[in-house]
Write a protein that holds these residues in place. Structure first.
Motif, PDB file in Angstrom:
ATOM      1  N   PRO A 141       0.932  -1.049   0.404  1.00 31.44           N
ATOM      2  CA  PRO A 141      -0.332  -0.115   0.266  1.00 31.44           C
ATOM      3  C   PRO A 141       0.789   1.282  -0.193  1.00 31.44           C
ATOM      4  N   TRP A 142       2.443   1.178   0.164  1.00 34.15           N
ATOM      5  CA  TRP A 142       2.476   1.802  -0.177  1.00 34.15           C
ATOM      6  C   TRP A 142       3.384   2.114  -1.528  1.00 34.15           C
ATOM      7  N   ALA A 143       3.420   3.514  -2.672  1.00 35.37           N
ATOM      8  CA  ALA A 143       4.222   4.101  -3.050  1.00 35.37           C
ATOM      9  C   ALA A 143       5.961   3.958  -2.533  1.00 35.37           C
ATOM     10  N   PRO A 144       6.615   3.950  -3.311  1.00 39.03           N
ATOM     11  CA  PRO A 144       8.098   4.772  -3.137  1.00 39.03           C
ATOM     12  C   PRO A 144       8.155   6.064  -2.953  1.00 39.03           C
ATOM     13  N   ILE A 172      -2.222   3.805  14.178  1.00 40.52           N
ATOM     14  CA  ILE A 172      -2.407   4.337  13.360  1.00 40.52           C
ATOM     15  C   ILE A 172      -1.343   3.727  11.897  1.00 40.52           C
ATOM     16  N   THR A 173      -0.494   3.615  11.720  1.00 41.79           N
ATOM     17  CA  THR A 173      -0.066   3.071  10.485  1.00 41.79           C
ATOM     18  C   THR A 173       0.152   1.951  10.291  1.00 41.79           C
ATOM     19  N   ALA A 174       0.600   1.158  11.648  1.00 41.33           N
ATOM     20  CA  ALA A 174       0.301  -0.344  11.382  1.00 41.33           C
ATOM     21  C   ALA A 174      -0.943  -1.003  11.607  1.00 41.33           C
ATOM     22  N   ALA A 175      -1.931   0.169  11.975  1.00 41.10           N
ATOM     23  CA  ALA A 175      -3.955  -0.620  11.633  1.00 41.10           C
ATOM     24  C   ALA A 175      -4.065  -0.753  10.242  1.00 41.10           C
ATOM     25  N   GLY A 177      -1.498  -0.709   7.820  1.00 43.62           N
ATOM     26  CA  GLY A 177      -0.978  -1.272   6.739  1.00 43.62           C
ATOM     27  C   GLY A 177      -1.137  -2.560   6.323  1.00 43.62           C
ATOM     28  N   MET A 178      -2.474  -2.808   7.911  1.00 42.55           N
ATOM     29  CA  MET A 178      -2.528  -4.534   7.964  1.00 42.55           C
ATOM     30  C   MET A 178      -3.913  -4.396   7.475  1.00 42.55           C
ATOM     31  N   PHE A 179      -4.737  -3.282   7.174  1.00 45.26           N
ATOM     32  CA  PHE A 179      -5.738  -3.510   7.282  1.00 45.26           C
ATOM     33  C   PHE A 179      -5.742  -3.490   5.551  1.00 45.26           C
ATOM     34  N   ALA A 180      -4.796  -2.695   4.740  1.00 49.59           N
ATOM     35  CA  ALA A 180      -4.363  -2.681   3.319  1.00 49.59           C
ATOM     36  C   ALA A 180      -4.422  -3.958   3.154  1.00 49.59           C
ATOM     37  N   ASP A 181      -3.558  -4.550   3.688  1.00 53.17           N
ATOM     38  CA  ASP A 181      -3.196  -5.373   3.130  1.00 53.17           C
ATOM     39  C   ASP A 181      -4.188  -6.829   3.285  1.00 53.17           C
ATOM     40  N   THR A 182      -5.071  -7.611   4.440  1.00 48.63           N
ATOM     41  CA  THR A 182      -5.819  -8.030   3.842  1.00 48.63           C
ATOM     42  C   THR A 182      -6.960  -8.083   3.881  1.00 48.63           C
ATOM     43  N   VAL A 183      -7.433  -6.405   3.137  1.00 47.25           N
ATOM     44  CA  VAL A 183      -9.162  -6.106   2.972  1.00 47.25           C
ATOM     45  C   VAL A 183      -8.979  -6.072   1.359  1.00 47.25           C
ATOM     46  N   ILE A 184      -7.985  -4.293   1.204  1.00 54.84           N
ATOM     47  CA  ILE A 184      -8.198  -3.996  -0.334  1.00 54.84           C
ATOM     48  C   ILE A 184      -7.003  -4.403  -1.289  1.00 54.84           C
ATOM     49  N   SER A 185      -6.221  -5.460  -1.110  1.00 50.99           N
ATOM     50  CA  SER A 185      -4.808  -5.879  -1.108  1.00 50.99           C
ATOM     51  C   SER A 185      -5.213  -6.646  -3.180  1.00 50.99           C
ATOM     52  N   ARG A 186      -6.112  -6.848  -3.018  1.00 54.14           N
ATOM     53  CA  ARG A 186      -6.769  -7.511  -4.686  1.00 54.14           C
ATOM     54  C   ARG A 186      -5.650  -8.649  -4.668  1.00 54.14           C
ATOM     55  N   GLY A 187      -4.964  -9.176  -3.469  1.00 49.41           N
ATOM     56  CA  GLY A 187      -4.899 -10.169  -3.627  1.00 49.41           C
ATOM     57  C   GLY A 187      -2.539 -10.052  -4.511  1.00 49.41           C
ATOM     58  N   ALA A 192       3.409  -3.487   4.271  1.00 47.45           N
ATOM     59  CA  ALA A 192       3.106  -2.935   5.134  1.00 47.45           C
ATOM     60  C   ALA A 192       4.518  -3.539   5.847  1.00 47.45           C
ATOM     61  N   ALA A 193       4.709  -4.842   5.864  1.00 47.51           N
ATOM     62  CA  ALA A 193       6.227  -5.037   6.683  1.00 47.51           C
ATOM     63  C   ALA A 193       6.797  -4.595   6.252  1.00 47.51           C
ATOM     64  N   PRO A 194       7.290  -3.972   5.639  1.00 48.51           N
ATOM     65  CA  PRO A 194       8.854  -3.292   5.357  1.00 48.51           C
ATOM     66  C   PRO A 194       8.488  -1.491   5.820  1.00 48.51           C
ATOM     67  N   MET A 195       6.889  -1.178   5.328  1.00 51.30           N
ATOM     68  CA  MET A 195       7.008   0.000   6.108  1.00 51.30           C
ATOM     69  C   MET A 195       6.945  -0.086   8.295  1.00 51.30           C
ATOM     70  N   LEU A 196       6.741  -1.093   8.185  1.00 51.90           N
ATOM     71  CA  LEU A 196       5.782  -1.141   9.725  1.00 51.90           C
ATOM     72  C   LEU A 196       7.341  -1.202  10.496  1.00 51.90           C
ATOM     73  N   VAL A 197       8.357  -2.369   9.999  1.00 53.88           N
ATOM     74  CA  VAL A 197       9.668  -2.617  10.351  1.00 53.88           C
ATOM     75  C   VAL A 197      10.560  -2.153  10.369  1.00 53.88           C
ATOM     76  N   THR A 198      10.369  -0.956   9.494  1.00 55.19           N
ATOM     77  CA  THR A 198      11.639   0.135   9.435  1.00 55.19           C
ATOM     78  C   THR A 198      11.159   1.558   9.889  1.00 55.19           C
ATOM     79  N   SER A 199       9.810   1.605  10.057  1.00 55.75           N
ATOM     80  CA  SER A 199       9.516   2.691  11.044  1.00 55.75           C
ATOM     81  C   SER A 199       9.316   1.910  12.336  1.00 55.75           C
TER      82      SER A 199
END
Length: 462
Positions: A141-144, A172-175, A177-187, A192-199
């Motif tokens: 869910p994050w472009a470069p 809130i960023t983690a919430a 990211g997980m919502f985008a990955d599980t609900v609207i990722s479209r496969g 989200a994992a790189p963002m959450l770990v780095t942040s």
């Protein structure tokens, strides 16, 4: 029975308060902190101040112009990262609306941290899905550009707020990211994992820096308070000592007045009745004054304080003091000018104590030096001067002796206080005199004082 709309009794409110669990209070406090950190005045104008020109980083730079420009270094770094975000979006998008939203919005969020930090975080978070949709879905869910922008905003806002705010932003960023990955990722693969770990790593480092900075500020504030309290305590100790000595001096003279007033009528044969009444009145007033003096000044005595049995030291006892000081390792030389005469006991005692404290300071702070003492009897008062040469040995901070009442050495009342000058100034001020204490050009130290003394009629006629 309670009627509809009637206020609840006080005991119901008390029962409600008592039945709340600690978990409820913890959750309520957490939500209150979230509302205060991220929702209350989120878009308030809070410009980033420049660096302190006297700070440890800027003051080491060479050249006045470089130092003046270096205070704006944080602003330049933030704007540089905003430019990098814009260039990264330009390389990733084809232009048009995608570049406007995917480039200028993230770059604007980064630049916005300079004036509205919490609002910039909200802009970065809310614009993230739009930037990702207009960009490449492979980076959902994050472009470069959005990735760099959001990381920069997180770090800058965390540096400008406090660790609790950094924690809420990451949650809130983690919430999201997980919502985008599980609900609207479209496969598409989770991004989200790189963002959450780095942040998480970056915010943890920022929080450690903030905690360390707050701890240093608290320590500095505590040291300031401690130094102020130590100064006040030392001043009170010196004033207490002066009050004790003043009590002993004045009480002695008032006792003599009372005794002489009582004995005077018996030294004259058949004294007039008026004379006896006058002496009786003098004695009554002296006793009353003595009682009042002891009542007022006696409160400053410690419970274990014992009035000295021997008379208080005077200038005639300086030779004994200098002998003790020489035995402690300080060479001294005394010079007396003018016609030596008996001065009021308070002046004699204060002059003795001033010389005593000046020599004690020389012993503490200038080991191996020599001291010169000058006592000048002039028509208008008494002049004192104590000057010591530069130290010739190493100063031992643990060795801080002070002089005892009769000229010996004793530990100080406040270990490490180092405020003997304060006591000397108090004594001189009490007698309406003047005093200076300053280093000499040769590296030593000089203390001078003048205590005014009213001239006797014999001195005025001569």
């Amino acid at each position: 029975m309670l009627t509809t709309g009637a206020p609840a009794p006080a005991y119901l409110h008390y029962v409600t308060q008592k039945t709340r669990s600690p978990e409820y209070d913890l959750a309520q406090g957490a939500l209150s902190g979230l509302r205060q950190d991220l929702f209350h005045d989120a878009f308030a104008y809070r410009p980033l101040p420049p660096l302190n020109a006297e700070g440890p980083l800027v003051r080491r730079l060479p050249g006045e112009r470089i130092r003046r420009g270096a205070v704006w270094l944080p602003h330049a770094v933030v704007l540089f990262l905003a430019l990098c975000t814009l260039l990264l979006s330009y390389a990733d998008d084809e232009g048009g609306l995608a570049f406007v939203i995917g480039g200028f919005v993230p770059a604007g969020a980064v630049a916005m941290t300079l004036v509205r930090p919490v609002g910039a975080w909200w802009v970065s978070l809310i614009s993230t899905p739009f930037v990702a949709v207009l960009g490449s879905w492979n980076d959902w869910p994050w472009a470069p550009a959005g990735f760099l922008s959001h990381l920069t905003v997180l770090v800058v806002v965390a540096l400008r707020t406090r660790p609790r705010t950094a924690g809420w932003m990451w949650v809130i960023t983690a919430a999201y990211g997980m919502f985008a990955d599980t609900v609207i990722s479209r496969g598409y693969g989770p991004g989200a994992a790189p963002m959450l770990v780095t942040s998480a790593v970056l915010l943890l480092m920022v929080s450690m820096i903030l905690v360390r900075r707050e701890a240093k500020e608290e320590v500095a504030a505590q040291q300031t308070v401690t130094a102020t309290e130590r100064d006040r305590r030392t001043l009170l100790e010196e004033r207490t000592t002066i009050a004790r000595e003043l009590h002993d001096v004045v009480a002695h003279h008032m006792s003599v007045v009372a005794i002489q007033a009582e004995a005077a009528p018996y030294r004259v044969e058949n004294p007039p009745e008026e004379l006896e009444k006058a002496f009786a009145t003098i004695r009554e007033n002296a006793v009353a004054a003595l009682t009042e003096l002891r009542r007022i000044l006696g409160v400053v005595r410690a419970e274990d304080y014992q009035a000295p049995d021997a008379p208080q030291p005077v200038l005639a006892d300086l030779d004994n003091l200098l002998s003790n000081v020489r035995e402690a390792g300080l060479e001294t030389e005394k010079t007396v000018t003018g016609a030596v005469r008996e001065l009021p006991q308070g002046v004699e005692l204060s002059a003795y104590r001033i010389i005593q404290e000046a020599l004690s300071n020389a012993l503490r702070h200038a080991p191996g030096s020599t001291a010169k003492i000058e006592v000048s009897y002039v028509l208008g008062g008494l002049g004192l001067r104590v000057v010591n040469t530069p130290p010739r040995g190493l100063v031992n901070p643990a060795h801080r002796p002070t002089t005892a009442p009769q000229g010996g050495l004793r530990p100080p009342r406040s270990i490490g206080a180092g405020h003997g000058i304060t006591g000397m100034r108090e004594r001189v001020t009490m007698l309406s005199g003047e005093m200076t204490a300053a280093p000499t050009e040769e590296g030593g130290y000089e203390v001078t004082a003048f205590i005014p003394v009213a001239a006797t009629p014999a001195e005025e006629t001569s």
